[in-house]
Design a protein around this motif. Structure first.
Motif, PDB file in Angstrom:
ATOM      1  N   ILE A 190       0.826  -1.210   0.000  1.00  0.00           N
ATOM      2  CA  ILE A 190       0.000   0.000   0.000  1.00  0.00           C
ATOM      3  C   ILE A 190       0.858   1.257   0.000  1.00  0.00           C
ATOM      4  CG2 ILE A 190      -1.832   1.221   1.233  1.00  0.00           C
ATOM      5  CD1 ILE A 190      -2.659  -1.500   2.405  1.00  0.00           C
ATOM      6  N   ARG A 239       1.470   8.566   4.369  1.00  0.00           N
ATOM      7  CA  ARG A 239       0.752   9.031   3.184  1.00  0.00           C
ATOM      8  C   ARG A 239      -0.769   8.998   3.392  1.00  0.00           C
ATOM      9  NH1 ARG A 239       1.997   5.695  -2.040  1.00  0.00           N
ATOM     10  NH2 ARG A 239       4.097   6.463  -1.537  1.00  0.00           N
ATOM     11  N   PHE A 240      -1.254   8.117   4.281  1.00  0.00           N
ATOM     12  CA  PHE A 240      -2.686   7.915   4.425  1.00  0.00           C
ATOM     13  C   PHE A 240      -3.232   8.350   5.789  1.00  0.00           C
ATOM     14  CE2 PHE A 240      -0.855   4.671   1.661  1.00  0.00           C
ATOM     15  CZ  PHE A 240      -1.576   4.887   0.497  1.00  0.00           C
ATOM     16  N   ASP A 255      -4.812  10.058   8.699  1.00  0.00           N
ATOM     17  CA  ASP A 255      -5.614  11.278   8.752  1.00  0.00           C
ATOM     18  C   ASP A 255      -5.371  12.106  10.006  1.00  0.00           C
ATOM     19  OD1 ASP A 255      -6.794   9.722  10.674  1.00  0.00           O
ATOM     20  OD2 ASP A 255      -8.659   9.382   9.562  1.00  0.00           O
ATOM     21  N   LEU A 301      -8.409   1.443  10.013  1.00  0.00           N
ATOM     22  CA  LEU A 301      -8.250   0.964   8.642  1.00  0.00           C
ATOM     23  C   LEU A 301      -8.508  -0.539   8.551  1.00  0.00           C
ATOM     24  CD1 LEU A 301      -7.374   1.434   5.690  1.00  0.00           C
ATOM     25  CD2 LEU A 301      -5.003   1.077   6.429  1.00  0.00           C
ATOM     26  N   ILE A 318      -9.051   3.299   2.402  1.00  0.00           N
ATOM     27  CA  ILE A 318      -8.203   3.526   1.228  1.00  0.00           C
ATOM     28  C   ILE A 318      -8.892   2.925   0.013  1.00  0.00           C
ATOM     29  CG2 ILE A 318      -5.941   3.080   0.183  1.00  0.00           C
ATOM     30  CD1 ILE A 318      -4.788   2.906   2.989  1.00  0.00           C
ATOM     31  N   THR A 332      -8.090   2.109  -2.997  1.00  0.00           N
ATOM     32  CA  THR A 332      -7.472   1.046  -3.804  1.00  0.00           C
ATOM     33  C   THR A 332      -7.677  -0.336  -3.202  1.00  0.00           C
ATOM     34  OG1 THR A 332      -5.389   1.475  -2.636  1.00  0.00           O
ATOM     35  CG2 THR A 332      -5.698   2.532  -4.782  1.00  0.00           C
TER      36      THR A 332
END
Length: 612
Positions: A41, A46-47, A49, A58, A69, A71
């Motif tokens: 991933i 980068r992800f 929050d 997650l 996410i 993807t």
């Protein structure tokens, strides 16, 4: 499948993994579990929050079918066993564990055979009375280097990861190291067989022969010792030595030279101690490999300026071959620099490019130290693109010089800074003995404006030297620019093929390892070549042989081609609809209708693959 957070060099990363069970090798009645990465991933940063417990949230969102996410959405609620949609399933379909195995051997086996390697290794085994399956070990080493690069022992363990184990009857796994010894011993025969097979099938183009040198670092504490006999007489240098690393690693290195033909296919490699200068590798590499391959056409040797020295120039002249090599402008004499900066004689092509050429007589020394005089054409050109690149690379340094000239009172110059600008300062005034801090106000009169003007004035210029006195200058420039191809070879070897770090230490095993990497690279290039044939580039596309799929995309596509056993010698084929894999299969006219395949069908498929 589940999401996992792991550390990579101290940085948290996310990946999607699945757990797989399979029978243990020693006791098939028992099972072992391991994790397989489905999707890398990326870094957590980068992800994230910024809210508490992001990783936990997650994971839960993925379980709930609504991943945070996007993807990951396509991986939600995926079945763990093959589905039978529209196809009649075999009786053993759901009684088998879904453990996909590499199926790309269908193509790789055929490539290996058509390159003449299967026959060669069988003949070596027969001639030397070797008891273990030499050809199978060679196949495993090359195929696993393409599909799952790893250490040699890990490669042997991967034997069961193929649709059918490559090595069937050999319980002694350490034979892999014996195979490396044999590969090293017969290295020249291997290179000859590869060359003759390619020449026979596709009329190999050796009119241009590209050459360059790279190095590979070893994560060891001390370099190899030199070898001496019992009387203390020097025998040979150790191979892993500290030198100038291409990757700025202060570790022992091994230098590897590589020849590349005009079609972008590797020709041969050679190894040197890590402290060997680039130009010192050219003549030995040429004599020990290319000269022994039996090349029956005149070729032009193309190399970078670090190689442009008298020994290789004389050697090429003596054998009737030519050369095109870049030449350092800044290290050239005043006469050459004056000629370059003189605007007379330049032929413009638009506003962004101009060139000119002249023929000169040069004095060079051959390998025996004898001075020889030869004719040489110098081609010089100025490119706006090259100028912008050079200006950007030196922007911070030139800004420092300008500030030093205009506002010296703002600076105090240390010994380190003096070393970086010493070429623009009158040397007789610099105190090089004690390294004391100098008052920058005294430096205004030290800046040599003529040298600085010459330095900046030469930006954007490039010079090429060639033996081809009658060749058009633009053709010389065009042929030289093809040298960028060889950099891509090194990137592929160090990237997807994981040539380093190396898990071998003897000179013989190191050479064998890199030769295996070269063979794997050659096979990838053959796949790319076939793809280009079926998907030719447009006339305006200048990528030539690299058009289409990169080496990394070829590797990933082949990795995805898996066979899932659903009965005795019955398989489902996975991911054959992947765009890259489908394009590769189509290039080799391999059609795979959606159905179950017997092992016999898949074996017969290999016989119909047209490699060349």
């Amino acid at each position: 499948m589940f999401i996992e957070c792991y550390q990579n060099n101290g940085i948290p990363y996310l990946r999607l993994v699945r757990s797989v069970r399979r029978p243990m090798k020693k006791d098939p009645s028992k099972y072992t579990s391991y994790k397989v990465t489905e999707l890398s991933i990326g870094p957590l940063s980068r992800f994230d929050d910024g809210k508490p417990d992001y990783v936990q949230r997650l994971k839960q969102s993925f379980k709930d079918g609504k991943p945070l996410i996007a993807t990951l959405q396509k991986y939600v609620n995926q079945p763990t066993v093959p589905q039978t949609h529209g196809i009649e399933a075999g009786t053993d379909l759901f009684s088998s564990f879904a453990h996909p195995r590499y199926c790309a051997t269908i193509l790789l086996d055929t490539l290996f055979r058509e390159l003449g390697l299967t026959e060669l290794f069988h003949s070596i085994k027969h001639a030397t009375k070797i008891q273990y399956p030499l050809a199978d070990y060679a196949r495993l080493l090359v195929f696993d280097r393409i599909l799952n690069p790893a250490s040699k022992m890990a490669t042997v363990s991967d034997n069961t990861e193929f649709m059918k184990p490559i090595i069937i009857k050999d319980p002694y796994e350490y034979h892999v190291y014996d195979a490396l010894d044999v590969i090293y011993k017969y290295r020249l025969q291997i290179l000859r067989r590869l060359h003759s097979s390619i020449t026979k099938h596709i009329h190999r183009d050796m009119s241009l022969l590209y050459y360059d040198v790279t190095n590979f670092y070893f994560e060891i504490g001390q370099p190899d010792d030199d070898e001496y006999d019992e009387e203390g007489q020097f025998l040979q240098k150790g191979l892993r030595k500290k030198g100038v690393s291409k990757e700025n690693r202060k570790l022992p290195l091994v230098q590897m030279s590589l020849f590349l033909d005009n079609s972008g296919l590797p020709v041969s490699i050679n190894l040197f101690p890590g402290n060997t200068l680039d130009h010192a590798t050219a003549v030995p590499s040429y004599e020990s490999t290319v000269q022994k391959l039996g090349v029956d056409q005149r070729f032009i040797f193309i190399a970078d300026r670090g190689i442009c020295q008298g020994p290789i120039i004389c050697r090429l002249a003596d054998t009737g071959n030519g050369y095109i090599m870049s030449k350092s402008i800044r290290k050239s004499g005043k006469t050459i620099k004056k000629w370059i900066l003189d605007t007379d004689g330049y032929i413009p092509i638009g506003d962004d490019f101009r060139y000119k050429a002249q023929t000169v007589e040069i004095s060079v020394k051959d390998t025996n130290g004898n001075v020889r005089k030869l004719k040489q054409k110098l081609v010089c050109y100025w490119s706006r693109r090259f100028y912008k690149r050079e200006a950007a690379e030196h922007q911070s340094f030139l800004a420092f010089i300008e500030k030093l000239k205009t506002s010296p009172e703002r600076f105090r110059v240390t010994k380190t800074q003096v070393q970086s600008i010493h070429r623009f300062i009158r040397k007789e005034i610099i105190n090089t003995e004690n390294g004391e801090v100098l008052d920058s106000r005294k430096l205004m009169s030290l800046i040599d404006e003529e040298k600085l003007e010459e330095y900046t004035g030469l930006m954007g210029y490039y010079m090429i030297a060639t033996s081809e006195l009658d060749m058009d200058p633009l053709e010389v420039i065009d042929k030289y620019h093809g040298l960028s191809r060889i950099e891509n070879q090194f990137e592929e070897m160090k990237g997807p093929l994981d040539a380093r770090p190396m898990h071998v230490r003897t000179p013989q095993h190191i050479y064998a390892h890199l030769l295996i990497c070269m063979i794997a690279l050659l096979m990838i290039r053959m796949i790319q070549r076939k793809y280009v044939q079926k998907n030719p580039p447009s006339k305006t596309d200048k990528r030539n042989w690299t058009y289409g799929l990169t080496g990394t995309r070829v590797q990933r596509a082949l990795q995805r081609w898996k066979a899932i056993p659903v009965g005795e010698d019955v398989y489902w084929l996975a991911d054959v609809d992947n765009p890259d894999l489908a394009a590769i299969l189509q290039s080799f006219s391999i059609t795979l209708p959606p159905k179950q395949y017997s092992y016999g069908e898949l074996r017969r498929m290999k016989n119909n693959i047209d490699i060349f």
